[in-house]
Design an enzyme around this catalytic site. Structure first.
Site, PDB file in Angstrom:
ATOM      1  N   LYS A 118       9.328   8.492   2.786  1.00 16.63           N
ATOM      2  CA  LYS A 118       9.429   8.457   4.251  1.00 16.63           C
ATOM      3  C   LYS A 118      10.834   8.121   4.729  1.00 16.63           C
ATOM      4  O   LYS A 118      11.279   8.617   5.758  1.00 16.63           O
ATOM      5  CB  LYS A 118       8.431   7.447   4.832  1.00 16.63           C
ATOM      6  CG  LYS A 118       7.002   7.927   4.834  1.00 16.63           C
ATOM      7  CD  LYS A 118       6.193   7.149   5.866  1.00 16.63           C
ATOM      8  CE  LYS A 118       4.786   7.668   5.994  1.00 16.63           C
ATOM      9  NZ  LYS A 118       3.974   6.876   6.929  1.00 16.63           N
ATOM     10  N   LYS A 201       0.098  17.275  -0.893  1.00 23.64           N
ATOM     11  CA  LYS A 201      -1.169  16.751  -0.365  1.00 23.64           C
ATOM     12  C   LYS A 201      -1.338  17.145   1.107  1.00 23.64           C
ATOM     13  O   LYS A 201      -0.341  17.338   1.821  1.00 23.64           O
ATOM     14  CB  LYS A 201      -1.267  15.240  -0.603  1.00 23.64           C
ATOM     15  CG  LYS A 201      -0.615  14.409   0.396  1.00 23.64           C
ATOM     16  CD  LYS A 201      -0.866  12.923   0.213  1.00 23.64           C
ATOM     17  CE  LYS A 201      -0.019  12.280   1.308  1.00 23.64           C
ATOM     18  NZ  LYS A 201      -0.077  10.912   1.489  1.00 23.64           N
ATOM     19  N   LYS A 204      -0.931  14.652   7.762  1.00 24.96           N
ATOM     20  CA  LYS A 204      -0.761  14.749   9.215  1.00 24.96           C
ATOM     21  C   LYS A 204       0.607  15.281   9.565  1.00 24.96           C
ATOM     22  O   LYS A 204       0.817  15.857  10.626  1.00 24.96           O
ATOM     23  CB  LYS A 204      -0.855  13.350   9.836  1.00 24.96           C
ATOM     24  CG  LYS A 204      -2.197  12.705   9.751  1.00 24.96           C
ATOM     25  CD  LYS A 204      -2.122  11.224  10.115  1.00 24.96           C
ATOM     26  CE  LYS A 204      -3.468  10.564   9.910  1.00 24.96           C
ATOM     27  NZ  LYS A 204      -3.465   9.125  10.006  1.00 24.96           N
TER      28      LYS A 204
HETATM   29  P1  AMP Z   1      -3.306   7.589   6.501  1.00 22.92           P
HETATM   30  O1  AMP Z   1      -3.635   8.770   7.327  1.00 22.92           O
HETATM   31  O2  AMP Z   1      -2.040   7.734   5.752  1.00 22.92           O
HETATM   32  O3  AMP Z   1      -3.443   6.303   7.231  1.00 22.92           O
HETATM   33  O4  AMP Z   1      -4.413   7.557   5.376  1.00 22.92           O
HETATM   34  C1  AMP Z   1      -5.697   7.019   5.593  1.00 22.92           C
HETATM   35  C2  AMP Z   1      -6.563   7.143   4.364  1.00 22.92           C
HETATM   36  O5  AMP Z   1      -6.753   8.525   4.056  1.00 22.92           O
HETATM   37  C3  AMP Z   1      -5.968   6.500   3.097  1.00 22.92           C
HETATM   38  O6  AMP Z   1      -6.996   5.893   2.362  1.00 22.92           O
HETATM   39  C4  AMP Z   1      -5.384   7.678   2.365  1.00 22.92           C
HETATM   40  O7  AMP Z   1      -5.336   7.460   0.975  1.00 22.92           O
HETATM   41  C5  AMP Z   1      -6.385   8.770   2.706  1.00 22.92           C
HETATM   42  N1  AMP Z   1      -5.759  10.101   2.626  1.00 22.92           N
HETATM   43  C6  AMP Z   1      -4.729  10.564   3.372  1.00 22.92           C
HETATM   44  N2  AMP Z   1      -4.406  11.833   3.017  1.00 22.92           N
HETATM   45  C7  AMP Z   1      -5.282  12.168   2.020  1.00 22.92           C
HETATM   46  C8  AMP Z   1      -5.473  13.344   1.231  1.00 22.92           C
HETATM   47  N3  AMP Z   1      -4.722  14.430   1.403  1.00 22.92           N
HETATM   48  N4  AMP Z   1      -6.452  13.331   0.292  1.00 22.92           N
HETATM   49  C9  AMP Z   1      -7.238  12.239   0.117  1.00 22.92           C
HETATM   50  N5  AMP Z   1      -7.111  11.099   0.822  1.00 22.92           N
HETATM   51  C10 AMP Z   1      -6.145  11.052   1.766  1.00 22.92           C
END
Ligand code: AMP
Ligand code: TRP
Length: 342
Positions: A118, A201, A204
């Protein structure tokens, strides 16, 4: 391991920064719902203070926080059964994070892959919060003495750091106070990949909206994104080994497995030998069937902003009732005068 001393408690968080997508749903939200039950306490948080480690427009942050809350509830989190709140309403998180800033070492933070990704090449210009982020995450978890943390695969390193912080705190102060938390990274979709590139991956922040399925996408959009998802020309294999060099195919099969509550093997036993021309419509139908009710319910809840705010405030009260005594004991251990009366 000090597991016996601590009652099982689940904690996890999601950042309210932009749209919830299928990766968040399968890697996190759906699993939060599966862990909900009478035998253990479940605490789920919209981590707004984490989100602002990179710039967020204030109005959008407030909107995303409420939309995420709607997403939690629409996906099946029951605010009567789970504690559901946004992080900034429980100041004990940041208070404990400060203590952890003084326990964690600079080198630990600088090694974090997410920090490197990041902050990129311009680390001098990244916020100090972005570097300290994992120490706030450790505080989120440990201020509840949480024992189990369901997350996607990308959070593994942060959870190892949480364990390191707990161990160092316990050692430095000669106590057995913080639990050594277990990461729970399970299921067919702990790492959902981009629909455009099987080596990245789903996220967002990907500039291409075609790379992800948003929880707010309508049925036509979901079907179109799956139809256009990158694949290879071969038929699907009947066994998991056959997916090893085929990241895009593996991703779609894993998504199918997670959405249908099956293992990847079970799915391949059913669809092995099929071409993508046949498999993609099956996947699109399944995705629409599972996701549409969630997005419809999210939209309905978003019409009731006052109700969402009331749920978050009530959840924050319940969260503080657990966090405040743990923070007070931490202050006492560290030697802060006045902590006893708190
Ligand atoms: P975040 O949107 O970064 O706050 O992620 C929230 C949750 O979603 C965390 O537990 C991440 O590990 C999970 N997560 C985010 N992107 C992915 C993805 N592409 N595949 C699986 N889990 C994800
Ligand atoms: N860092 C997590 C992410 O980006 C979000 C998060 C913050 C979290 N605090 C947490 C996850 C505590 C689990 C437990 O996805």
């Amino acid at each position: 391991m000090t597991e016996t001393k601590f009652t099982p408690r689940v904690f996890s968080g999601i950042q309210p920064s932009g749209n919830l997508h299928l990766g968040n749903y399968l890697g996190a939200l759906k699993r939060f719902v599966d862990m909900q039950g009478p035998e253990k306490e479940t605490v789920y948080c919209m981590v707004d203070l984490h989100a602002i480690t990179v710039w967020q427009e204030p109005k959008e942050l407030a909107h995303s926080t409420r939309e995420l809350c709607a997403g939690f509830i629409a996906a099946g989190i029951d605010p009567e059964q789970s504690i559901l709140f946004n992080q900034s309403q429980v100041p004990e998180h940041t208070q404990l994070a400060w203590i952890f800033n003084c326990v964690a070492r600079m080198g630990w933070m600088q090694r974090m892959t997410q920090w490197k990704d990041k902050a990129g090449k311009n680390q001098q210009n990244a916020s100090l919060g972005l570097l300290a982020y994992p120490s706030l995450m450790a505080a989120d978890i440990l201020v509840y003495h949480a024992t189990h943390v369901p997350v996607g695969d990308d959070q593994k390193q942060h959870l190892e750091l949480t364990r390191d912080i707990a161990i160092k705190f316990n050692n430095d102060f000669g106590v057995d106070f913080f639990p050594i938390t277990e990461p729970v990274i399970e299921g067919a979709a702990t790492r959902v990949m981009s629909l455009r590139d099987g080596s990245k991956k789903m996220s967002k922040s990907d500039p291409s909206d075609m790379s992800r399925i948003n929880m707010t996408d309508d049925a036509d959009t979901i079907a179109k994104k799956i139809r256009k998802a990158k694949t290879d020309p071969d038929a699907l294999p009947s066994e998991v080994d056959g997916l090893s060099e085929r990241p895009e195919a593996r991703n779609l099969v894993n998504i199918y497995a997670a959405l249908s509550n099956q293992t990847t093997d079970e799915v391949l036993a059913e669809v092995g030998g099929k071409q993508f021309g046949e498999f993609k419509p099956m996947l699109a139908d399944l995705a629409v069937a599972k996701l549409s009710p969630i997005s419809t319910e999210m939209a309905r809840l978003m019409g009731e902003e006052a109700e969402i705010d009331r749920i978050l405030a009530k959840g924050a009260d319940k969260a503080r009732a657990i966090a405040a005594p743990i923070l007070r004991q931490t202050y006492e251990i560290v030697g802060m005068v006045g902590a006893k009366q708190g």
